[in-house]
Scaffold this motif. Structure first.
Motif, mmCIF file in Angstrom:
data_model
loop_
_atom_site.group_PDB
_atom_site.id
_atom_site.type_symbol
_atom_site.label_atom_id
_atom_site.label_comp_id
_atom_site.label_asym_id
_atom_site.label_seq_id
_atom_site.Cartn_x
_atom_site.Cartn_y
_atom_site.Cartn_z
ATOM 1 N N LYS A 48 0.765 -1.372 -0.129
ATOM 2 C CA LYS A 48 -0.016 -0.084 0.096
ATOM 3 C C LYS A 48 0.864 1.378 0.201
ATOM 4 O O LYS A 48 0.304 2.371 -0.411
ATOM 5 N N ALA A 49 2.157 1.056 0.370
ATOM 6 C CA ALA A 49 2.878 2.370 0.413
ATOM 7 C C ALA A 49 3.274 3.055 -0.926
ATOM 8 O O ALA A 49 2.957 2.421 -1.938
ATOM 9 N N LYS A 50 3.241 4.328 -0.945
ATOM 10 C CA LYS A 50 3.151 5.026 -2.134
ATOM 11 C C LYS A 50 4.889 5.305 -2.636
ATOM 12 O O LYS A 50 4.846 5.824 -3.585
ATOM 13 N N ASN A 51 5.738 4.974 -1.743
ATOM 14 C CA ASN A 51 6.895 5.357 -1.972
ATOM 15 C C ASN A 51 7.802 4.161 -2.161
ATOM 16 O O ASN A 51 7.402 3.061 -1.555
ATOM 17 N N PRO A 52 9.078 3.950 -2.561
ATOM 18 C CA PRO A 52 9.917 2.836 -3.048
ATOM 19 C C PRO A 52 10.597 2.397 -1.627
ATOM 20 O O PRO A 52 11.089 1.225 -1.451
ATOM 21 N N TYR A 53 10.600 3.433 -0.719
ATOM 22 C CA TYR A 53 11.207 3.060 0.851
ATOM 23 C C TYR A 53 10.300 3.173 1.793
ATOM 24 O O TYR A 53 9.460 4.146 1.762
ATOM 25 N N CYS A 54 10.436 2.501 2.904
ATOM 26 C CA CYS A 54 9.697 2.726 4.168
ATOM 27 C C CYS A 54 10.390 2.614 5.261
ATOM 28 O O CYS A 54 11.535 1.793 5.633
ATOM 29 N N LEU A 55 10.147 3.729 6.219
ATOM 30 C CA LEU A 55 10.758 3.975 7.629
ATOM 31 C C LEU A 55 9.852 3.056 8.466
ATOM 32 O O LEU A 55 8.562 3.145 8.459
ATOM 33 N N VAL A 56 10.488 1.861 8.878
ATOM 34 C CA VAL A 56 9.524 0.972 10.034
ATOM 35 C C VAL A 56 9.932 1.184 11.134
ATOM 36 O O VAL A 56 11.099 1.470 11.688
ATOM 37 N N LEU A 57 8.878 1.422 12.103
ATOM 38 C CA LEU A 57 8.962 1.781 13.543
ATOM 39 C C LEU A 57 7.978 1.107 14.251
ATOM 40 O O LEU A 57 6.704 1.288 14.077
ATOM 41 N N GLY A 58 8.389 0.367 15.336
ATOM 42 C CA GLY A 58 7.284 -0.322 16.115
ATOM 43 C C GLY A 58 6.679 0.975 17.166
ATOM 44 O O GLY A 58 7.468 1.745 17.455
ATOM 45 N N VAL A 59 5.348 0.554 17.636
ATOM 46 C CA VAL A 59 4.718 1.510 18.359
ATOM 47 C C VAL A 59 5.313 1.518 19.876
ATOM 48 O O VAL A 59 5.321 2.302 20.690
ATOM 49 N N ASP A 60 5.825 0.273 20.290
ATOM 50 C CA ASP A 60 6.310 0.290 21.677
ATOM 51 C C ASP A 60 7.545 0.739 21.890
ATOM 52 O O ASP A 60 8.239 0.273 23.004
ATOM 53 N N VAL A 61 8.274 1.425 21.121
ATOM 54 C CA VAL A 61 9.611 2.076 21.415
ATOM 55 C C VAL A 61 9.291 3.686 21.216
ATOM 56 O O VAL A 61 9.915 4.281 20.299
ATOM 57 N N PRO A 62 8.338 4.300 22.233
ATOM 58 C CA PRO A 62 8.075 5.569 22.002
ATOM 59 C C PRO A 62 9.237 6.689 22.023
ATOM 60 O O PRO A 62 9.114 8.063 21.912
ATOM 61 N N LEU A 63 10.103 6.565 22.711
ATOM 62 C CA LEU A 63 11.283 7.240 23.040
ATOM 63 C C LEU A 63 12.279 7.435 22.278
ATOM 64 O O LEU A 63 13.353 8.227 22.269
ATOM 65 N N VAL A 64 12.366 6.722 21.103
ATOM 66 C CA VAL A 64 13.490 6.776 20.116
ATOM 67 C C VAL A 64 13.300 8.030 19.639
ATOM 68 O O VAL A 64 12.170 8.918 19.165
ATOM 69 N N PRO A 65 14.390 8.817 19.467
ATOM 70 C CA PRO A 65 14.425 10.265 19.043
ATOM 71 C C PRO A 65 14.396 10.571 17.484
ATOM 72 O O PRO A 65 14.853 9.751 16.684
ATOM 73 N N ALA A 66 13.661 11.399 16.879
ATOM 74 C CA ALA A 66 13.230 11.634 15.547
ATOM 75 C C ALA A 66 14.665 11.758 14.921
ATOM 76 O O ALA A 66 14.852 11.413 13.820
ATOM 77 N N GLU A 67 15.456 12.375 15.706
ATOM 78 C CA GLU A 67 16.905 12.752 15.153
ATOM 79 C C GLU A 67 17.578 11.362 14.693
ATOM 80 O O GLU A 67 18.487 11.272 13.652
ATOM 81 N N GLU A 68 17.478 10.522 15.620
ATOM 82 C CA GLU A 68 18.061 9.212 15.229
ATOM 83 C C GLU A 68 17.505 8.496 13.991
ATOM 84 O O GLU A 68 18.172 7.962 13.184
ATOM 85 N N LEU A 69 16.335 8.493 13.604
ATOM 86 C CA LEU A 69 15.711 8.102 12.596
ATOM 87 C C LEU A 69 15.915 8.900 11.507
ATOM 88 O O LEU A 69 16.133 8.321 10.398
ATOM 89 N N ALA A 70 16.273 10.354 11.585
ATOM 90 C CA ALA A 70 16.635 11.115 10.278
ATOM 91 C C ALA A 70 18.105 10.639 10.009
ATOM 92 O O ALA A 70 18.193 10.383 8.857
ATOM 93 N N ALA A 71 18.898 10.231 11.026
ATOM 94 C CA ALA A 71 20.177 9.624 10.647
ATOM 95 C C ALA A 71 20.126 8.404 9.974
ATOM 96 O O ALA A 71 21.138 8.175 9.094
ATOM 97 N N LEU A 72 19.239 7.486 10.350
ATOM 98 C CA LEU A 72 18.981 6.185 9.807
ATOM 99 C C LEU A 72 18.860 6.514 8.462
ATOM 100 O O LEU A 72 19.204 5.863 7.371
#
Length: 196
Positions: free
Chosen positions: A84-108
């Motif tokens: 269903k995704a509209k793009n060729p890549y997906c950021l996957v994130l579990g709902v049960d790790v709510p403290l992960v910083p957005a900055e780390e996801l940006a670095a990923l």
């Protein structure tokens, strides 16, 4: 890959058997875990956000995607969402790790921009996090094969298809997997004390 080519999948369909209630709707500081993860995606400029298997009332503007093969764990949720995704890549994130910083996801995301691997997952302190990564959405057919012909284990799938790691340097507590009432209580107490 350009940043705008990234969709986001929030895995929100777990059974929550150890917690005893839906983890997506637990709160820290007045925000649900699901809201916290959605906000990270929006902060990263991602407009195509998919909520995998969420059981609650959809008060969000993003679609809930049910598993095509229920009971197959996170890989089952990813397989349905990748289609269903509209793009060729997906950021996957579990709902049960709510403290992960957005900055780390940006670095990923930044590391995955320069990678030829089909998946780039986050690693911290020697722990690899397969449900915190950037995946190519054309892996959907391989995931279908994994969940129908094999056990559907995420790491077995990654080893079969190849991946690399982004090594995070932030403290391990940011990656706490909140799966039971004791951990939830501990995190709430820690977060309140840090805000004082």
């Amino acid at each position: 890959m350009r940043k705008k080519e990234v969709s986001m999948i929030i895995l929100a369909g777990g059974a929550s058997s150890r917690m005893g209630r839906d983890k997506s709707d637990l709160t820290i500081d007045g925000k649900t875990f699901l809201e916290m993860q959605i906000e990270k995606g929006e902060k990263l400029g991602i407009s195509d956000i998919l909520l995998s298997g969420y059981h609650g009332e959809n008060k969000y503007k993003y679609p809930i995607i049910p598993d095509r093969f229920p009971g197959k764990g996170p890989l089952g949720g990813l397989e349905a969402c990748f289609r269903k995704a509209k793009n060729p890549y997906c950021l996957v994130l579990g709902v049960d790790v709510p403290l992960v910083p957005a900055e780390e996801l940006a670095a990923l995301i930044r590391q995955s921009l320069h990678s030829d691997a089909k998946a780039v997952i986050l690693s911290h302190g020697g722990h690899e996090e397969p449900l915190m990564g950037i995946y190519r959405t054309d892996l959907a057919d391989a995931m279908f094969e994994e969940i129908t012909l094999r056990k559907g284990a995420v790491f077995a799938f990654l080893r079969r298809n190849g991946y690399e790691c982004y090594e995070s340097q932030v403290p391990d507590r940011y990656f706490s997997n909140i799966n039971d009432p004791e951990m939830y209580s501990k995190i709430q107490t820690t977060e309140m004390s840090l805000k004082k």
